[in-house]
Design an enzyme around this catalytic site. Structure first.
Site, mmCIF file in Angstrom:
data_model
loop_
_atom_site.group_PDB
_atom_site.id
_atom_site.type_symbol
_atom_site.label_atom_id
_atom_site.label_comp_id
_atom_site.label_asym_id
_atom_site.label_seq_id
_atom_site.Cartn_x
_atom_site.Cartn_y
_atom_site.Cartn_z
ATOM 1 N N ARG A 52 0.879 -1.442 -0.359
ATOM 2 C CA ARG A 52 0.624 0.594 -0.135
ATOM 3 C C ARG A 52 0.901 1.232 0.329
ATOM 4 O O ARG A 52 0.677 1.884 -1.088
ATOM 5 C CB ARG A 52 -0.867 -0.143 1.315
ATOM 6 C CG ARG A 52 -1.846 -0.948 1.351
ATOM 7 C CD ARG A 52 -3.550 -0.867 2.395
ATOM 8 N NE ARG A 52 -2.092 -1.516 3.466
ATOM 9 C CZ ARG A 52 -2.558 -0.973 4.907
ATOM 10 N NH1 ARG A 52 -3.063 -0.808 4.615
ATOM 11 N NH2 ARG A 52 -1.409 -1.341 5.931
ATOM 12 N N ASN A 73 -6.218 -3.167 1.831
ATOM 13 C CA ASN A 73 -5.634 -4.503 2.001
ATOM 14 C C ASN A 73 -7.560 -4.420 1.961
ATOM 15 O O ASN A 73 -8.612 -3.682 2.450
ATOM 16 C CB ASN A 73 -5.427 -4.534 3.177
ATOM 17 C CG ASN A 73 -3.941 -4.614 3.261
ATOM 18 O OD1 ASN A 73 -3.584 -4.117 2.023
ATOM 19 N ND2 ASN A 73 -3.352 -4.201 4.737
#
Length: 88
Positions: A15, A33
């Site tokens: 990320r 996520n």
């Protein structure tokens, strides 16, 4: 575009890496996520910049192992900039 990235993509900085790539390309959107172990992102901007992010997402950061990047169209959001969101 909406991206669903699968493989070893959680717990490896994916990320954070995506945010850096997207900001470098001048994209807006977000990344988060998913409970199933994948990473989901939405990105909008110029076609070239979005294509560059999609291509980069197939590699990901060094510790990642990307098995697939599924891409589909989505409506652009109203965010400016690119952010990391909590797990959905």
């Amino acid at each position: 575009m909406h991206l669903q990235i699968s493989g070893r993509v959680q717990g490896v900085g994916y990320r954070h890496w995506t945010v850096k790539q997207a900001r470098r390309l001048g994209l807006s959107g977000w990344v988060r996520n998913r409970p199933n172990g994948s990473v989901e992102a939405q990105a909008w901007g110029t076609d070239d910049a979005v294509s560059a992010l999609i291509e980069a997402c197939h590699q990901g950061p060094i510790a990642a192992r990307v098995d697939a990047v599924d891409v589909s169209e989505c409506r652009a959001g109203d965010e400016t900039g690119f952010e990391q969101r909590p797990t959905d």
